[in-house]
Design a protein around this motif. Structure first.
Motif, PDB file in Angstrom:
ATOM      1  N   ILE A 132      16.096   5.824 -15.183  1.00 42.58           N
ATOM      2  CA  ILE A 132      14.646   5.819 -14.856  1.00 42.58           C
ATOM      3  C   ILE A 132      14.414   4.358 -14.608  1.00 42.58           C
ATOM      4  CG2 ILE A 132      12.553   6.120 -16.010  1.00 42.58           C
ATOM      5  CD1 ILE A 132      13.753   8.364 -17.608  1.00 42.58           C
ATOM      6  N   LEU A 133      14.604   3.302 -15.198  1.00 43.55           N
ATOM      7  CA  LEU A 133      13.989   2.162 -15.105  1.00 43.55           C
ATOM      8  C   LEU A 133      14.687   1.633 -13.701  1.00 43.55           C
ATOM      9  CD1 LEU A 133      14.094   0.561 -18.642  1.00 43.55           C
ATOM     10  CD2 LEU A 133      12.139   1.243 -17.242  1.00 43.55           C
ATOM     11  N   LEU A 134      15.949   2.037 -13.306  1.00 39.44           N
ATOM     12  CA  LEU A 134      16.262   1.504 -11.992  1.00 39.44           C
ATOM     13  C   LEU A 134      15.620   2.241 -10.955  1.00 39.44           C
ATOM     14  CD1 LEU A 134      20.272   1.581 -12.667  1.00 39.44           C
ATOM     15  CD2 LEU A 134      18.829  -0.336 -12.174  1.00 39.44           C
ATOM     16  N   LEU A 135      15.180   3.566 -11.117  1.00 40.78           N
ATOM     17  CA  LEU A 135      14.576   4.254 -10.091  1.00 40.78           C
ATOM     18  C   LEU A 135      13.084   3.616 -10.267  1.00 40.78           C
ATOM     19  CD1 LEU A 135      15.375   7.806 -10.695  1.00 40.78           C
ATOM     20  CD2 LEU A 135      16.159   6.566  -8.634  1.00 40.78           C
ATOM     21  N   ALA A 136      12.500   3.197 -11.266  1.00 37.93           N
ATOM     22  CA  ALA A 136      11.216   2.791 -11.228  1.00 37.93           C
ATOM     23  C   ALA A 136      11.065   1.285 -10.573  1.00 37.93           C
ATOM     24  CB  ALA A 136      10.741   2.579 -12.628  1.00 37.93           C
ATOM     25  N   ALA A 137      12.308   0.612 -10.638  1.00 37.03           N
ATOM     26  CA  ALA A 137      12.568  -0.512  -9.915  1.00 37.03           C
ATOM     27  C   ALA A 137      12.460  -0.457  -8.243  1.00 37.03           C
ATOM     28  CB  ALA A 137      13.539  -1.468 -10.428  1.00 37.03           C
ATOM     29  N   VAL A 138      13.256   0.442  -7.932  1.00 32.05           N
ATOM     30  CA  VAL A 138      13.490   0.820  -6.625  1.00 32.05           C
ATOM     31  C   VAL A 138      11.983   1.033  -6.023  1.00 32.05           C
ATOM     32  CG1 VAL A 138      14.528   2.170  -4.652  1.00 32.05           C
ATOM     33  CG2 VAL A 138      15.850   1.415  -6.727  1.00 32.05           C
ATOM     34  N   LEU A 139      11.076   2.077  -6.694  1.00 30.73           N
ATOM     35  CA  LEU A 139      10.121   2.372  -6.169  1.00 30.73           C
ATOM     36  C   LEU A 139       8.812   1.465  -6.211  1.00 30.73           C
ATOM     37  CD1 LEU A 139       9.384   5.817  -8.116  1.00 30.73           C
ATOM     38  CD2 LEU A 139       9.748   5.416  -5.571  1.00 30.73           C
ATOM     39  N   TYR A 140       9.014   0.403  -7.454  1.00 29.39           N
ATOM     40  CA  TYR A 140       8.185  -0.710  -7.379  1.00 29.39           C
ATOM     41  C   TYR A 140       8.496  -1.779  -5.975  1.00 29.39           C
ATOM     42  CZ  TYR A 140       6.173  -5.363  -8.329  1.00 29.39           C
ATOM     43  OH  TYR A 140       5.403  -6.263  -8.523  1.00 29.39           O
ATOM     44  N   ALA A 141       9.573  -2.004  -5.874  1.00 31.29           N
ATOM     45  CA  ALA A 141      10.117  -2.558  -4.594  1.00 31.29           C
ATOM     46  C   ALA A 141       9.216  -2.113  -3.352  1.00 31.29           C
ATOM     47  CB  ALA A 141      11.935  -2.907  -4.628  1.00 31.29           C
ATOM     48  N   PHE A 142       9.724  -0.899  -3.132  1.00 28.55           N
ATOM     49  CA  PHE A 142       9.377  -0.177  -2.060  1.00 28.55           C
ATOM     50  C   PHE A 142       7.724  -0.404  -2.049  1.00 28.55           C
ATOM     51  CE2 PHE A 142       7.524   3.744  -0.227  1.00 28.55           C
ATOM     52  CZ  PHE A 142       8.044   3.831   0.860  1.00 28.55           C
ATOM     53  N   GLY A 143       7.042  -0.112  -2.988  1.00 32.63           N
ATOM     54  CA  GLY A 143       5.623  -0.139  -3.063  1.00 32.63           C
ATOM     55  C   GLY A 143       5.166  -1.315  -2.746  1.00 32.63           C
ATOM     56  N   TYR A 144       5.724  -2.585  -3.494  1.00 38.63           N
ATOM     57  CA  TYR A 144       5.460  -3.965  -2.974  1.00 38.63           C
ATOM     58  C   TYR A 144       5.542  -4.188  -1.765  1.00 38.63           C
ATOM     59  CZ  TYR A 144       5.033  -8.731  -3.893  1.00 38.63           C
ATOM     60  OH  TYR A 144       4.447 -10.314  -3.784  1.00 38.63           O
ATOM     61  N   TYR A 145       6.805  -3.841  -1.036  1.00 38.29           N
ATOM     62  CA  TYR A 145       6.876  -4.463   0.130  1.00 38.29           C
ATOM     63  C   TYR A 145       5.701  -3.659   1.273  1.00 38.29           C
ATOM     64  CZ  TYR A 145       8.850  -4.429   4.835  1.00 38.29           C
ATOM     65  OH  TYR A 145       9.087  -4.618   6.342  1.00 38.29           O
ATOM     66  N   TYR A 146       5.320  -2.412   0.959  1.00 32.98           N
ATOM     67  CA  TYR A 146       4.418  -1.958   1.924  1.00 32.98           C
ATOM     68  C   TYR A 146       2.979  -2.219   1.313  1.00 32.98           C
ATOM     69  CZ  TYR A 146       7.674   0.832   4.361  1.00 32.98           C
ATOM     70  OH  TYR A 146       8.693   1.720   5.337  1.00 32.98           O
ATOM     71  N   ALA A 147       2.797  -2.470   0.104  1.00 29.03           N
ATOM     72  CA  ALA A 147       1.431  -2.873  -0.045  1.00 29.03           C
ATOM     73  C   ALA A 147       1.173  -4.224   0.584  1.00 29.03           C
ATOM     74  CB  ALA A 147       1.358  -3.047  -1.901  1.00 29.03           C
ATOM     75  N   GLN A 148       2.102  -5.086   0.882  1.00 26.92           N
ATOM     76  CA  GLN A 148       1.576  -6.394   1.473  1.00 26.92           C
ATOM     77  C   GLN A 148       1.143  -6.123   3.003  1.00 26.92           C
ATOM     78  OE1 GLN A 148       2.333  -9.039  -0.502  1.00 26.92           O
ATOM     79  NE2 GLN A 148       2.647  -7.516  -1.922  1.00 26.92           N
ATOM     80  N   ASN A 149       1.245  -4.860   3.635  1.00 26.31           N
ATOM     81  CA  ASN A 149       0.737  -4.613   4.882  1.00 26.31           C
ATOM     82  C   ASN A 149      -0.714  -3.920   4.616  1.00 26.31           C
ATOM     83  OD1 ASN A 149       3.046  -5.519   6.214  1.00 26.31           O
ATOM     84  ND2 ASN A 149       3.947  -3.565   5.725  1.00 26.31           N
ATOM     85  N   MET A 150      -1.034  -3.646   3.287  1.00 26.92           N
ATOM     86  CA  MET A 150      -2.464  -3.247   3.234  1.00 26.92           C
ATOM     87  C   MET A 150      -3.791  -3.962   3.891  1.00 26.92           C
ATOM     88  SD  MET A 150      -4.426  -2.090  -0.355  1.00 26.92           S
ATOM     89  CE  MET A 150      -4.829  -3.773  -0.733  1.00 26.92           C
ATOM     90  N   LYS A 151      -4.366  -3.286   4.613  1.00 22.24           N
ATOM     91  CA  LYS A 151      -5.624  -3.947   5.493  1.00 22.24           C
ATOM     92  C   LYS A 151      -6.920  -4.084   4.657  1.00 22.24           C
ATOM     93  CE  LYS A 151      -3.102  -4.760   9.530  1.00 22.24           C
ATOM     94  NZ  LYS A 151      -1.842  -3.878   8.972  1.00 22.24           N
ATOM     95  N   ILE A 152      -7.463  -4.980   4.920  1.00 18.34           N
ATOM     96  CA  ILE A 152      -8.868  -5.372   4.220  1.00 18.34           C
ATOM     97  C   ILE A 152     -10.114  -4.735   5.282  1.00 18.34           C
ATOM     98  CG2 ILE A 152     -10.408  -6.748   3.148  1.00 18.34           C
ATOM     99  CD1 ILE A 152      -7.924  -6.418   1.601  1.00 18.34           C
ATOM    100  N   GLY A 153     -10.768  -3.735   4.938  1.00 15.55           N
ATOM    101  CA  GLY A 153     -11.860  -3.621   5.862  1.00 15.55           C
ATOM    102  C   GLY A 153     -11.483  -2.162   6.302  1.00 15.55           C
ATOM    103  N   GLU A 154     -12.309  -1.824   7.549  1.00 14.95           N
ATOM    104  CA  GLU A 154     -12.358  -0.329   8.044  1.00 14.95           C
ATOM    105  C   GLU A 154     -11.295  -0.366   9.088  1.00 14.95           C
ATOM    106  OE1 GLU A 154     -13.670   2.036   6.556  1.00 14.95           O
ATOM    107  OE2 GLU A 154     -15.404   0.699   5.507  1.00 14.95           O
ATOM    108  N   LEU A 155     -10.509   0.710   9.286  1.00 15.17           N
ATOM    109  CA  LEU A 155      -9.238   0.870  10.131  1.00 15.17           C
ATOM    110  C   LEU A 155      -9.586   1.684  11.273  1.00 15.17           C
ATOM    111  CD1 LEU A 155      -6.385   0.687   7.600  1.00 15.17           C
ATOM    112  CD2 LEU A 155      -7.616  -1.071   8.571  1.00 15.17           C
ATOM    113  N   HIS A 156     -10.905   2.442  11.283  1.00 12.22           N
ATOM    114  CA  HIS A 156     -11.115   3.387  12.333  1.00 12.22           C
ATOM    115  C   HIS A 156     -12.176   3.188  12.925  1.00 12.22           C
ATOM    116  CE1 HIS A 156      -7.756   5.757  10.677  1.00 12.22           C
ATOM    117  NE2 HIS A 156      -8.372   5.617   9.336  1.00 12.22           N
ATOM    118  N   ALA A 157     -12.647   3.684  14.140  1.00  8.86           N
ATOM    119  CA  ALA A 157     -13.765   3.837  14.786  1.00  8.86           C
ATOM    120  C   ALA A 157     -15.106   4.395  14.101  1.00  8.86           C
ATOM    121  CB  ALA A 157     -13.590   4.024  16.241  1.00  8.86           C
TER     122      ALA A 157
END
Length: 786
Positions: free
Chosen positions: A414-439
């Protein structure tokens, strides 16, 4: 004799005087219900902006001279594609006059073809000639319309006041903050209703269509869409009732937590009204959350009472025992919710701060209604026992399977899977934009009437509705010096070459056009004259109400029209402005951000970005502190907080995947998700910690926690998730986004509490050599019947 604690005194006092306490609750409910009926919707423009941000200080400082971002634009169109007919000009004049006389409109800034300030200038043999685009003696005859058409072309307003294809014409104005008739803040929602009823409905007929945009109209449409919250509230109550009944199989025990949660909502609304606050379209969603949180804690109370009755206690004793058992863990959980909401006060935007106050008041009310009122009401019920299956053992096999999560082998996986999910989430979370993304207006769907009007206006006119004003501050009469206007002109040129900037206008660019006009319109003379007298002559033709200079020419905005208001566009333009101003500005000439709708968005985005990390630190700091105080254990605190953090990171990754930006509406969801998500872990660990102190090993402790709290935790997590998932069908885009994120956080936080939490605890508590938990078969089984 043991020392009686404050909680013992509270318990004895409340249950000894049950009737008196219930009378106090009844009186408070009647009073606050009356107060709740007096609450008003409040959607002031200034609540939506970070007033203390440097951009907004500039905006407020010069708002009187150049207008603000709180504008209204009305495009009147002829569906046949040609405005030069009597029917159209009659409708256009009607819209102009109607808007002019609506209270709250800044009449000085009403602009259309019928405005006296809409003038044309042409070069003639003797110099310049000109006048109003629509003459005083105008008649909508063929000859009169031909004159107006020629004047429009001479005035250079095609693309600004008149559509590029001559199918529409614009009426626009700025709004005031104060209603001149009442002397109070402008009622934005009432104003939006007047635009719809007195302008659109009156003049949109036959071949004429009316398209209205602006902050006030957008808020009005959002408020109209927010009325659907009542429907979602009703659906949530129905779903909750079914789920709670499925859990306890008792009508009376189903009704009581729902009633107590509704009382919490009434108290919340009544307190807001009493304190002088209103509801805006965003915080109108909070009562739903308060109701859902109340039911989740109510289910915990019902769960405890049922088990106490099954053990042979009377209803009163069961209620009193449950009150004693849940007051501290329930109180800590609700206090965590409250503090989580209060962290939103760190964000310097009025609408978010009011949401924080609204949510905090609601959760504080739950402490009273669901931890005190509910057990008191339950104590009067006649709950009977039957020899049947115990509630806590409805699905015993599930608990024994889940208890293995607290053993080393499964916990490691469980902890290994949680660590993988966290790493995946952390990587993609870095690309989160601030502000509106649509017209378009982000609060509404693309298919909404407001956004369709926005797209039409953007398509029909050369200027964008997304504009930003860079304010140039200097000394008086600075515009009469070539060196100053030359710097502004070079700044404008640099901005026009930034990707995302559609066009730009300033006093310098207009002065060049006028100078060419003085020289027979020769484009070679479209320059800033170095001769001061010629320069003054050019500037004299630009009126102060043009929005390009103030009365003493000490402030000159550069207006940038952007292609859209997407976060990346705004960031790119703001960065370019800062770079150019640092290179071109000097002590006597300062370029300051910003005014206009995009200026407000830029300030809001920066305020949200600046508040993101501190808010998360505050909310997690509060949760950690409360867990430490409650459990007095670092290990217990780690077990509760780590799953929360993993889920928060995954939620940010989900925002990236679904193209949801971090905005005023989505930022609070992160704090809400953490504040509410911690409840599951606190309830599970409160039982585990007692068992561990009694000497049980971690697997046995977790099994007992599942038997005591498991059903309630699973039911409340699923109920909360299903309730907010109904928001997917809302007319409001921001409510859909909030619904997606809250559904994810409610559900995944619950799963993390029953899967990841015991896995972490397995490695934090020493492994005691005790026998594996055995499945005990009770001699007498009970079922509660209402």
């Amino acid at each position: 004799m043991s020392k009686i604690t404050i909680f013992n005194r509270l318990e004895v006092g409340i249950f000894r005087h049950r009737l008196a306490v219930l009378c106090v609750f009844l009186a408070a409910t009647v009073f606050l219900l009356f107060q709740a009926t007096q609450i008003k919707l409040d959607a002031a423009f200034t609540k939506n902006i970070p007033l203390n941000h440097s951009y907004m200080k500039t905006y407020l400082k010069h708002r009187k001279d150049f207008g603000g971002a709180n504008n209204i634009l009305i495009s009147v169109c002829d569906t046949r594609g040609d405005i030069f007919n009597p029917e159209f000009f009659s409708a256009l004049k009607g819209v102009h006059d109607k808007l002019f006389f609506i209270p709250g409109v800044d009449r000085i800034q009403v602009k259309s073809l019928f405005s006296p300030s809409t003038r044309f200038v042409e070069v003639v043999e003797d110099g310049f000639a000109g006048g109003p685009v629509i003459p005083a003696d105008f008649q909508p005859t063929e000859a009169g319309l031909a004159v107006v058409k020629a004047n429009i072309e001479k005035a250079g307003i095609v693309g600004r006041i008149v559509a590029d294809d001559y199918s529409c014409a614009m009426v626009k104005s700025a709004l005031m903050e104060i209603d001149p008739q009442t002397g109070e803040k402008l009622d934005t929602l009432k104003f939006a209703g007047q635009l719809e009823q007195e302008v659109r409905q009156e003049f949109e007929k036959d071949n004429i269509s009316v398209h209205v945009i602006g902050f006030a109209k957008m808020v009005g449409d959002v408020a109209e869409g927010a009325k659907g919250v009542v429907t979602f509230f009703g659906i949530a109550i129905a779903i909750t009732a079914v789920m709670v009944y499925f859990f306890c199989h008792s009508v009376s025990l189903t009704i009581l937590p729902i009633v107590c949660s509704l009382i919490a909502v009434i108290w919340q609304m009544g307190m807001l009204s009493t304190l002088g606050f209103g509801l805006d379209p965003m915080s109108i969603l909070v009562p739903f959350l308060v109701f859902a949180i109340g039911v989740s804690h109510g289910v915990q109370m019902i769960n405890s009472v049922v088990k106490q009755v099954a053990m042979g206690y009377s209803s009163k004793d069961a209620a009193q025992n449950s009150f004693r058992a849940l007051l501290i863990p329930g109180g800590v959980a609700l206090l965590s919710d409250t503090v989580g909401f209060m962290t939103l006060l760190a964000i310097d935007i009025g609408i978010i701060r009011e949401l924080a106050i609204t949510a905090s008041l609601g959760v504080a009310m739950i402490i009273l209604t669901n931890l005190i009122l509910l057990p008191l009401l339950v104590s009067y019920l006649k709950i009977r026992q039957q020899a049947n299956k115990q509630v806590e053992n409805k699905n015993p096999a599930i608990w024994f399977v889940m208890a293995k999560f607290a053993s080393r082998g499964p916990a490691t996986v469980i902890l290994l899977l949680a660590a993988v999910l966290y790493a995946f989430g952390y990587y993609y979370a870095q690309n989160m934009k601030i502000g509106e993304l649509h017209a378009g207006a982000p609060a509404l769907h693309e298919s909404s009437r407001y956004n369709q009007d926005t797209f039409l206006i953007t398509d029909k006119y050369a200027i964008s509705v997304d504009y930003m004003s860079v304010i140039v501050e200097t000394k008086a009469d600075a515009c009469t010096y070539h060196k100053n206007l030359d710097v502004i002109d070079r700044f404008q040129w640099r901005m026009e070459n930034v990707a995302g900037v559609q066009s730009a206008v300033s006093l310098a660019s207009i002065a060049k056009i006028v100078n060419a006009g003085y020289n027979e319109g020769n484009p070679k003379w479209r320059v800033l004259s170095r001769n001061q007298q010629s320069l003054v002559q050019s500037i004299a033709r630009v009126p102060t109400n043009s929005g390009l200079l103030n009365t003493d020419c000490s402030v000159m905005p550069v207006i940038l029209f952007l292609e859209d208001h997407k976060a990346e566009t705004i960031n790119r333009v703001v960065d370019a402005v800062k770079l150019a101003s640092s290179e071109l500005g000097h002590d006597e000439l300062n370029f300051k951000l910003a005014s206009g709708p995009v200026g407000v968005m830029a300030a809001t985005n920066e305020a949200v970005e600046a508040a993101q990390i501190p808010m998360m630190l505050y909310v997690y700091g509060a949760v950690i502190l409360l867990c430490l105080i409650s459990f007095r254990s670092v290990r217990a605190t780690i077990s509760v907080v780590v799953p929360l953090y993993i889920v928060s990171t995954l939620a940010q990754a989900l925002m990236t995947a679904l193209d949801i930006g971090l905005t005023v509406s989505t930022l609070p969801v992160i704090a809400l998700g953490v504040g509410i998500g911690v409840d599951y872990g606190i309830y599970i660990l409160s039982t585990m910690s007692i068992k561990l102190k009694n000497g049980d090993n971690i697997q046995t402790a977790y099994l007992e926690a599942l038997k005591e709290r498991g059903s309630a935790v699973l039911i409340t997590g699923i109920t909360l998730a299903i309730g907010v998932s109904t928001w997917f069908f809302s007319d409001l885009k921001f409510q859909v986004d909030m619904g997606i994120l809250l559904t994810f956080m409610f559900l995944v936080n619950m799963l993390a509490a029953v899967i990841v939490l015991p896995a972490i605890a397995t490695f934090l508590w020493p492994n005691k050599k005790l026998a594996a938990p055995k499945q005990d078969k009770p001699e007498i089984e009970h079922q509660v019947v209402g």
